[in-house]
Design a protein around this motif. Structure first.
Motif, PDB file in Angstrom:
ATOM      1  N   LYS A  76       2.664  -9.352   1.992  1.00  0.00           N
ATOM      2  CA  LYS A  76       1.883 -10.238   0.784  1.00  0.00           C
ATOM      3  C   LYS A  76       2.324 -11.673   1.062  1.00  0.00           C
ATOM      4  CE  LYS A  76       2.342 -10.719  -4.000  1.00  0.00           C
ATOM      5  NZ  LYS A  76       2.869 -10.263  -5.530  1.00  0.00           N
ATOM      6  N   ARG A  77       3.609 -11.912   1.422  1.00  0.00           N
ATOM      7  CA  ARG A  77       4.260 -13.251   1.640  1.00  0.00           C
ATOM      8  C   ARG A  77       3.944 -13.838   2.818  1.00  0.00           C
ATOM      9  NH1 ARG A  77       9.882 -12.592  -1.998  1.00  0.00           N
ATOM     10  NH2 ARG A  77       8.918 -11.721  -3.807  1.00  0.00           N
ATOM     11  N   THR A 103       7.542  -0.985   6.297  1.00  0.00           N
ATOM     12  CA  THR A 103       6.435  -0.939   5.628  1.00  0.00           C
ATOM     13  C   THR A 103       5.309  -0.179   5.871  1.00  0.00           C
ATOM     14  OG1 THR A 103       6.737  -3.555   5.588  1.00  0.00           O
ATOM     15  CG2 THR A 103       4.583  -3.033   5.299  1.00  0.00           C
ATOM     16  N   GLU A 162      -2.374  -1.512   1.207  1.00  0.00           N
ATOM     17  CA  GLU A 162      -1.047  -1.727   0.838  1.00  0.00           C
ATOM     18  C   GLU A 162      -0.170  -2.385   1.771  1.00  0.00           C
ATOM     19  OE1 GLU A 162       1.236   1.393  -1.117  1.00  0.00           O
ATOM     20  OE2 GLU A 162      -0.386   1.541  -2.835  1.00  0.00           O
ATOM     21  N   ARG A 191      -1.138  -4.372   4.080  1.00  0.00           N
ATOM     22  CA  ARG A 191      -1.750  -5.829   4.153  1.00  0.00           C
ATOM     23  C   ARG A 191      -1.188  -6.514   2.983  1.00  0.00           C
ATOM     24  NH1 ARG A 191      -5.535  -9.368   6.198  1.00  0.00           N
ATOM     25  NH2 ARG A 191      -6.309 -10.755   4.850  1.00  0.00           N
ATOM     26  N   THR A 192      -1.590  -6.127   1.816  1.00  0.00           N
ATOM     27  CA  THR A 192      -1.421  -6.942   0.716  1.00  0.00           C
ATOM     28  C   THR A 192      -0.110  -6.825  -0.213  1.00  0.00           C
ATOM     29  OG1 THR A 192      -2.529  -5.196  -0.700  1.00  0.00           O
ATOM     30  CG2 THR A 192      -3.814  -6.979   0.372  1.00  0.00           C
ATOM     31  N   ILE A 193       0.668  -5.666   0.289  1.00  0.00           N
ATOM     32  CA  ILE A 193       1.896  -5.536  -0.427  1.00  0.00           C
ATOM     33  C   ILE A 193       2.871  -5.797   0.360  1.00  0.00           C
ATOM     34  CG2 ILE A 193       3.432  -4.034  -1.743  1.00  0.00           C
ATOM     35  CD1 ILE A 193       0.879  -2.563  -3.095  1.00  0.00           C
ATOM     36  N   ASN A 201      -1.656 -12.841   5.607  1.00  0.00           N
ATOM     37  CA  ASN A 201      -1.067 -11.349   5.507  1.00  0.00           C
ATOM     38  C   ASN A 201      -0.955 -10.783   7.021  1.00  0.00           C
ATOM     39  OD1 ASN A 201      -3.320 -11.538   3.003  1.00  0.00           O
ATOM     40  ND2 ASN A 201      -1.341 -10.499   2.334  1.00  0.00           N
TER      41      ASN A 201
END
Length: 518
Positions: free
Chosen positions: A353-354, A216, A346, A348-350, A358
């Motif tokens: 995301k799940r 990531t 990105e 954190r949020t992508i 986060n």
């Protein structure tokens, strides 16, 4: 005659008839496949001591899953049914309650395995036959005694998949013979504990935390930061290589029909296990000083992983701080760096995301100290953490009884009289053992393209200075200063290790690659 008690009939696959046979098959494979002699020696050291409680504790603190133990002030509900502790376990007149109040009791839990079904469905892929592979909870209770030693005092086994009641096992009296029920039942409980530890290590500690999460970081770095960006130059040596090696891992090891899925007890439910872990994963878990503080393990004796990891954290924080100071002079410069903020956003949020909240990763970085910590998190976890949980696998998994990939019988009932036949029939069969030994050896080898924090001409190891992402003299000076400090750190490790029965050198700087390549 099989030599195995008729009460436990043989299933397909050949069971071992003694621990000596496990050692023999290890040595046969070592010769057949020309294993590295130094690595073979390390396994032989474990074989020499693996039955001892001292070695069991050492592996919990300094083995391949070294950040699970935590201090407790009261027993979890799952331990309420434990009977009175025998006097010989903690000492005459010493009570568990008093020692918990004094901050001397520690716990290792395996609750992440709850809800993970037994394995074995995919075993025919590797062996041509099927047999049960048991997933059992196996929690351990430890006592930091008044002689400044950490001792195991109880193991709680619970086979929830079979609806069995929990059982509690304690170390035998010193006078117990190795053939006695008391000795064998405790040894078997430690085997279930080590097997549960392996399930958690292989997928969570190793693949998810040291590979998937690092990927990531790498994807966000390459997407958001140009090559000339200072943070790209700082981090790319530590994130390069993780994406292709993860592709290989998902293809051959961790996919639903891969080798890990077929070999491990938790193999049929690998991704359920990963899902449970990620729901609990938080940014603070990756900040080593916070990790140690939260678990309250600052004063545990013999915790060399903790000591070396914290020193690494200090050295990398200094290095990152010196480098960042060359490019960011004010907090406003950090907050106003849109490319940097895009990478943080990105991740954190992508990337997460799940994951609940986060994973509490920062939404923005608006000051220099937070930027230094953030970069240290990414660098530490892609290098030091991965090294700690990856390159010692052969040491501990190479001798199968020390850490079985799966137990093939459920844990015993509390009143069962344990025999050696029962112990051996609980263990992986020969086909499984061969695969475990070979895989653990392969996973413990350095990549041919590996670069290390400190090099070695004799071992043909390139060091940090061989990296080409930095060209400015001031940046190169930061790198040189880090390497100078790491040489001093390594000398201290070597000095400490002279006094240890089994040295802890997994994350010694010349053994620590810059990034995830294996």
């Amino acid at each position: 005659s099989s030599g195995i008690n008729a009460e436990y009939p043989l299933r397909p696959g050949e069971h071992f008839k003694s621990f000596k046979e496990f050692e023999q098959i290890f040595l046969e494979l070592a010769e057949e496949h020309d294993y590295d002699k130094g690595m073979v020696y390390d396994v032989l050291q474990v074989i020499k001591y693996w039955k001892e409680d001292e070695e069991y504790v050492r592996q919990e603190l300094c083995g391949i899953n070294p950040a699970r133990i935590k201090k407790i002030r009261s027993l979890p509900d799952s331990w309420i049914m434990m009977p009175q502790m025998p006097d010989h376990v903690m000492g005459e007149g010493v009570t568990l309650e008093e020692e918990m109040e004094a901050g001397r009791i520690y716990l290792i839990e395996t609750d992440m395995l709850e809800g993970v079904g037994d394995g074995g469905m995919l075993m025919p892929i590797l062996t041509g036959f099927s047999l049960p592979m048991i997933v059992s909870l196996a929690d351990g209770l430890f006592y930091h005694d008044r002689d400044d030693k950490l001792r195991p005092i109880a193991i709680r086994l619970e086979y929830k998949n079979g609806g069995h009641a929990p059982t509690f096992w304690h170390p035998p009296p010193i006078s117990a013979e190795e053939e006695s029920h008391e000795y064998l039942s405790w040894m078997l409980a430690k085997m279930y504990s080590s097997s549960a530890n392996m399930q958690i290590h292989a997928i969570l500690t190793h693949f998810v935390q040291a590979h998937a999460i690092v990927e990531t970081y790498a994807i966000a770095l390459y997407r958001c930061l140009p090559r000339q960006h200072p943070i790209h130059k700082l981090l790319v040596p530590h994130l390069a290589g993780v994406i292709p090696i993860n592709v290989q891992g998902r293809q051959f090891l961790t996919k639903s029909t891969g080798v890990m899925a077929a070999l491990m007890a938790s193999g049929d439910k690998l991704w359920r296990l990963a899902d449970v872990f990620m729901k609990q994963f938080r940014y603070e878990h990756c900040v080593m000083p916070e990790n140690v503080r939260t678990r309250e393990v600052e004063d545990l004796p013999g915790y060399h992983f903790r000591d070396d990891a914290l020193q690494w954290w200090e050295e990398l924080t200094t290095y990152v701080g010196d480098f960042v100071a060359l490019h960011y002079f004010t907090d406003e410069m950090v907050a106003g760096d849109s490319e940097l903020q895009n990478m943080v956003h990105e991740i954190r949020t992508i990337g997460f995301k799940r994951i609940p909240e986060n994973a509490q990763f920062p939404a923005v970085l608006d000051n220099i100290p937070d930027l230094v910590q953030y970069c240290t998190v990414l660098m530490f976890n892609s290098s030091v953490w991965h090294t700690a949980v990856n390159f010692g696998q052969f040491n501990y998994l190479g001798y199968v009884p020390n850490a079985p990939c799966a137990m093939t019988l459920p844990p015993p009932a509390q009143d069962d009289k344990i025999t050696m036949e029962r112990v051996l029939l609980s263990m992986p069969v020969k086909e499984m053992a061969r695969i475990q030994i070979d895989i653990s050896y392969s996973l413990s080898l350095f990549s041919p393209v590996e670069k290390f924090f400190l090099g070695s001409v004799r071992e043909d190891k390139n060091d940090l200075s061989s990296e080409t992402s930095m060209v400015d003299e001031e940046e190169l000076a930061c790198m040189d200063n880090l390497m100078r400090r790491l040489k001093e750190f390594q000398n201290r490790i070597n000095e400490r290790n002279r006094g240890l029965r089994i040295p802890y050198e997994i994350i010694r700087p010349d053994n620590t690659p810059l990034t995830v390549q294996t």
